[in-house]
Write an enzyme that holds these catalytic residues in place. Structure first.
Site, PDB file in Angstrom:
ATOM      1  N   GLY A  37      -5.600 -13.134  13.109  1.00 54.27           N
ATOM      2  CA  GLY A  37      -6.771 -13.938  13.430  1.00 54.27           C
ATOM      3  C   GLY A  37      -7.095 -14.909  12.313  1.00 54.27           C
ATOM      4  O   GLY A  37      -6.208 -15.322  11.547  1.00 54.27           O
TER       5      GLY A  37
ATOM      6  N   VAL B  24      -8.559 -14.628   9.409  1.00 53.11           N
ATOM      7  CA  VAL B  24      -8.237 -14.197   8.043  1.00 53.11           C
ATOM      8  C   VAL B  24      -6.752 -13.918   7.886  1.00 53.11           C
ATOM      9  O   VAL B  24      -6.086 -14.452   6.994  1.00 53.11           O
ATOM     10  CB  VAL B  24      -9.072 -12.961   7.661  1.00 53.11           C
ATOM     11  CG1 VAL B  24      -8.602 -12.382   6.333  1.00 53.11           C
ATOM     12  CG2 VAL B  24     -10.549 -13.326   7.575  1.00 53.11           C
TER      13      VAL B  24
ATOM     14  N   GLY C 240      -2.634  -8.187  11.869  1.00 49.93           N
ATOM     15  CA  GLY C 240      -3.773  -9.021  12.256  1.00 49.93           C
ATOM     16  C   GLY C 240      -3.506 -10.474  11.939  1.00 49.93           C
ATOM     17  O   GLY C 240      -3.268 -10.824  10.781  1.00 49.93           O
TER      18      GLY C 240
ATOM     19  N   LYS D  82     -25.604  -4.912   7.097  1.00 43.37           N
ATOM     20  CA  LYS D  82     -24.712  -5.219   8.209  1.00 43.37           C
ATOM     21  C   LYS D  82     -25.493  -5.074   9.502  1.00 43.37           C
ATOM     22  O   LYS D  82     -26.419  -4.259   9.603  1.00 43.37           O
ATOM     23  CB  LYS D  82     -23.522  -4.253   8.240  1.00 43.37           C
ATOM     24  CG  LYS D  82     -22.276  -4.841   8.859  1.00 43.37           C
ATOM     25  CD  LYS D  82     -21.604  -5.836   7.929  1.00 43.37           C
ATOM     26  CE  LYS D  82     -20.324  -6.379   8.542  1.00 43.37           C
ATOM     27  NZ  LYS D  82     -19.597  -7.256   7.613  1.00 43.37           N
TER      28      LYS D  82
END
Length: 354
Positions: A185, A187, A183, A81
């Site tokens: 967004g 996804v 959420g 990452k």
């Protein structure tokens, strides 16, 4: 100040690399957890952190999660990452992305980057001008996999939610099943649309209230404040924003028999998997249910390295194996008495030689 390798989230990471480019203002942290199965693959997060230690913690946790995610998805990739530390204004410049691409290249292929929070497809294109070790790049052929991995992530989570509902509620369809989606967004929004198409009842929330309101209007869903979504009485709570929300307080607020969503590192600490199980809540380990995106970009990268391409159909076939992995985890959990996250962690650790 304690050494970073004494951080609770340090897990024998192979590489923790700080990059600072004065000319562009880039400050980035690379974390490679394991390259046992292949190059460390995982997205780049562009985020403003109140404290630099939080960026390090994010990189350590997310890279370990990528090791587990890639292993459980059957990919020949390790876990890595990158975190770019944004300023308070979240200024992102071409020079900064170029310097970041040079930093990726300097790792010699040990790390393959892609999109994450705060990074878009156009950013990956800019990075690709400095290194080939990048994926999630746009394609012109609609049958070929490439570009934004968000829809593939949403598809995998949708399949995982269906598997969880079947396992915990004995329901073979989602008609009337109440899902609280945190959420909205790329996804979470994609997931909500798939659930709505199956007749699910939706309650939505996002810190971006306008975005949540627009999606609620589109889908005929309810909207609640971002700080209220975890307490909504529902059949499934689906976290699809940032992680570490399943802590003592968050778990106490839940009024759902299932937690199944795409946010990374949902459990604040390992003991919170035990806390969920103690309340009889079925948990879909995040790095198993949300693997659709990395499956897409990993297959894209591996094909491109081999001089070929990957079809959308092949990617979807691989994603459609996610429910079987979840069922295996839940079945082992029932037999052994271990929590689902403990079962999944043990499986992943064996796969990466730990």
């Amino acid at each position: 100040m304690p050494a970073f390798w004494e951080e609770p989230d340090f897990d024998d990471h192979e590489v923790v690399h700080l990059v600072r480019d004065r000319a562009s203002g880039l400050t980035a942290i690379f974390a490679l957890h394991s390259t046992h199965l292949g190059p460390g693959a995982g997205g780049t997060r562009f985020w403003h952190y109140a404290e630099p230690a939080m960026a390090l913690r994010d990189g350590l946790r997310l890279s370990r999660g990528m090791s587990y995610k890639n292993a459980m998805a059957g990919l020949p990739m390790g876990g890595g990452k990158a975190v770019i530390l944004a300023d308070a204004d979240r200024v992102k410049t071409p020079a900064m992305l170029a310097a970041f691409g040079d930093a990726v290249e300097s790792l010699g292929g040990r790390y393959v980057t892609a999109e994450d929070v705060g990074i878009c497809e156009a950013d990956m294109v800019a990075v690709s001008r400095r290194t080939r070790h990048v994926t999630g790049l746009p394609v012109t052929d609609g049958a070929q996999a490439g570009g934004d991995p968000g829809p593939f992530t949403s598809y995998g989570i949708y399949l995982g939610v269906k598997a969880a509902v079947a396992h915990a509620l004995g329901r073979d369809d989602l008609s009337g099943v109440h899902v609280a989606v945190q959420g909205t967004g790329s996804v979470g929004g994609g997931l909500a649309r798939l659930l709505a198409a199956d007749g699910a009842q939706l309650t939505l929330a996002d810190v971006n209230t306008e975005r949540a309101a627009a999606l609620a209007a589109e889908l005929g869903a309810q909207q609640v404040a971002a700080d209220a979504i975890m307490a909504v009485p529902c059949d499934v709570f689906s976290p699809n924003a940032l992680g570490a929300i399943l802590d003592d307080g968050g778990i106490a607020r839940l009024q759902a028999p299932i937690v199944a969503g795409g946010a990374n590192n949902q459990l604040a600490r390992p003991q919170h998997g035990v806390a969920l199980a103690a309340r009889g809540i079925l948990y879909a380990p995040d790095y198993v249910i949300n693997a659709g995106g990395i499956i897409a970009v990993a297959l894209e990268y591996l094909a491109r390295e081999g001089g070929t391409a990957t079809s959308v159909g092949e990617v979807r076939q691989r994603i459609e194996q996610i429910p079987a992995r979840l069922r295996e985890i839940w079945e082992q959990s029932a037999v052994t008495g271990q929590t689902s996250d403990q079962v999944a962690d043990a499986m992943a650790q064996r796969l990466i030689g730990r």
